[in-house]
Scaffold this active site. Structure first.
Site, mmCIF file in Angstrom:
data_model
loop_
_atom_site.group_PDB
_atom_site.id
_atom_site.type_symbol
_atom_site.label_atom_id
_atom_site.label_comp_id
_atom_site.label_asym_id
_atom_site.label_seq_id
_atom_site.Cartn_x
_atom_site.Cartn_y
_atom_site.Cartn_z
ATOM 1 N N ARG A 1 0.860 -1.298 -0.152
ATOM 2 C CA ARG A 1 -0.114 0.267 0.120
ATOM 3 C C ARG A 1 1.256 1.080 0.401
ATOM 4 O O ARG A 1 0.678 2.389 -0.532
ATOM 5 C CB ARG A 1 -1.018 -0.136 1.102
ATOM 6 N N THR A 2 2.074 0.954 1.020
ATOM 7 C CA THR A 2 2.436 2.628 0.456
ATOM 8 C C THR A 2 3.684 2.807 -0.137
ATOM 9 O O THR A 2 3.763 3.716 -0.921
ATOM 10 C CB THR A 2 3.717 2.390 2.145
ATOM 11 N N LYS B 1 23.154 -9.591 -1.620
ATOM 12 C CA LYS B 1 24.330 -9.837 -1.398
ATOM 13 C C LYS B 1 25.030 -8.624 -0.189
ATOM 14 O O LYS B 1 26.870 -8.700 -0.066
ATOM 15 C CB LYS B 1 24.842 -9.481 -2.748
ATOM 16 N N ARG C 1 11.963 2.684 2.668
ATOM 17 C CA ARG C 1 11.363 1.280 3.677
ATOM 18 C C ARG C 1 12.541 0.396 4.136
ATOM 19 O O ARG C 1 12.910 -0.209 3.107
ATOM 20 C CB ARG C 1 10.136 0.875 2.860
ATOM 21 N N HIS D 1 7.244 7.029 10.710
ATOM 22 C CA HIS D 1 6.805 6.510 9.127
ATOM 23 C C HIS D 1 6.187 7.827 9.455
ATOM 24 O O HIS D 1 4.647 8.171 9.338
ATOM 25 C CB HIS D 1 5.169 5.540 9.028
#
Ligand SMILES: [Zn+2]
Lengths: 143, 310
Positions: B51-52, B80, B101, B129
């Protein structure tokens, strides 16, 4: 009690909590210095009953104020030409790098080892340091 | 505004500029169709949050820009062993702005220290957030016409719920705010928030154990999820969860102009029958999130002068 005089030039780290002298010694990496270092354990103290003392001969590069983060009661006696030129308590630094370690398992420092552990003083009275990354409060137990 | 890492990075002036820009976009989105022409947004999602991510992408596409990015750690270079600071230095050559994020707290902050482009924190673990907070503020402003002088009920997991903590921090800047904190004993807001924010600033609040008793006094009800795993045992969870579930019966006790918000996803804390109530604003809230992000992208890219005159 042992005599702490006799320093021509150097610093006396005084009023260390009894038993913590060795930790301070390790933290300052005094073992790596070439100069004369003495640790006095369980010296008697009017103020604290017992205390540890560290005596370092010669100039020392480390910012000793970072010791305030570990033990705020520590005092410093700076000696030059056989006289104490400065006697003061340690002052809490605004920011410390790689002295405190963030223990928050969710912090980015937990997975990126090369990041310096930085803490900022967010509350002077309560002596609260917070990690600059995750803002978690440093809980003091030991060094 | 260089980067947006914490909701508190915005001064009250910047915040009000952003919110009024978002409201202006809402009134006439067509006028903003080409403000970000030729600009690229990188969505660097080290953990999935569909959603974000879609909200950010919709925002950039609405502005005429384009998007690129990755989602989840194993599809990216992090698998990696590349550091966040290396990744962002490379992304700085690929895009004009980055929304990041990350499951670890402070990762977007690290990125912002090495980036040559603006970095937006799109959620870092349980920490910050900020675009959710902007969404919440825009929603309240749009629905109530103001951000001051109201009673805000916060319900559910107030201990671990970062959106709740950020909303409290943001709302205490406005006069006449009062909080009603509705949660089980185990999930009350952290002591530091009470001591260092609410008490410190003299903000009135009360803590209660059920929704029913406080419904009539609320202007906004902000619901959050109560997770089963937060409870010590299953019995406590079953015993308590009903006190924190919003039902049409409880809605009957609320004011006509009270609105229900939720950061979503919802599980069962708002019964689906509430969805048809005109006061259920949580889906509209998700829509407002796109406008908040559009305004943010314009301001962070410094493209206000590209907005055509009305
Ligand atoms: Zn940390």
């Amino acid at each position: 009690m042992l005599n702490i005089g006799g320093l021509h030039q150097g610093v006396v780290i005084d009023h260390i909590k009894p038993g913590q002298g060795m930790q301070i010694y390790e933290y300052l990496e005094l073992g790596k210095l070439d100069c004369c270092v003495a640790i006095i354990k369980n010296a008697s103290s009017n103020k604290m009953g017992r205390k540890d003392i560290i005596k370092i001969e010669g100039p020392i590069q480390v910012n000793l104020d970072t010791l305030a983060v570990l033990d705020p009661d520590i005092t410093l006696n700076i000696i030059e030409n056989d006289v104490i030129v400065e006697k003061r308590t340690v002052r809490l630094p605004e920011e410390v790098t790689n002295i405190l370690r963030c223990k928050n398992p969710r912090c980015i420092t937990s997975i990126e080892q090369e990041l310096p552990h930085r803490f900022r003083l967010t509350n002077k009275e309560k002596r609260i340091y917070r990690c600059v990354y995750c803002e978690q409060k440093y809980k003091e137990t030991n060094i | 505004m260089k980067h947006l890492i914490s909701p508190m990075d915005l001064t009250p002036e910047e915040l009000s500029e952003l919110l009024s820009l978002a409201q202006d976009i809402m009134k006439d989105p067509e006028r903003y169709r080409h403000v970000c022409d030729g600009k690229k947004l990188a969505t660097c999602f080290y953990e999935p949050s569909t959603r974000t991510r879609l909200s950010f992408e919709a925002a950039m596409l609405n502005l005429g820009g384009s998007v690129l990015g990755f989602q989840s750690a194993d599809s990216s270079s992090a698998a990696k062993g590349e550091s966040v600071s290396d990744t962002i230095q490379i992304i700085s050559y690929y895009a004009d702005i980055c929304a990041m994020r990350h499951p670890k707290e402070g990762a977007p902050f690290v990125a912002s220290k090495h980036a040559r482009i603006p970095v937006i924190n799109a959620g870092d673990g349980g920490h910050n957030h900020p675009t959710q907070t902007l969404t919440d503020l825009l929603t309240i402003l749009e629905l109530k016409g103001r951000l001051d002088n109201m009673t805000i009920g916060l319900c559910g997991d107030l201990k671990f719920g970062r959106t709740v903590h950020s909303l409290i921090n943001a709302m205490v800047r406005y006069p006449g705010i009062r909080f009603v904190l509705i949660s089980p004993e185990e999930l009350r807001i952290p002591a530091y928030l009470k001591e260092e924010v609410l008490d410190e600033m003299g903000i009135p609040y009360k803590e209660v154990r059920s929704l029913d008793e406080v419904m009539p006094e609320l202007d906004i009800l902000y619901m959050t999820r109560v997770q089963r795993e937060r409870f010590f045992n299953e019995e406590d969870y079953i015993r308590l969860k009903n006190s924190f579930i919003l039902t049409p019966e409880k809605m009957k006790l609320a004011k006509e102009d009270m609105f229900v918000l939720h950061p979503l996803p919802r599980v069962n804390e708002i019964s689906v029958e509430v969805d048809n109530d005109p006061r259920a604003a949580y889906f509209r809230q998700a829509g407002f999130g796109v406008y908040a992000r559009m305004a943010l992208i314009i301001l962070m890219l410094g493209l206000k002068d590209r907005i055509p005159q009305a």
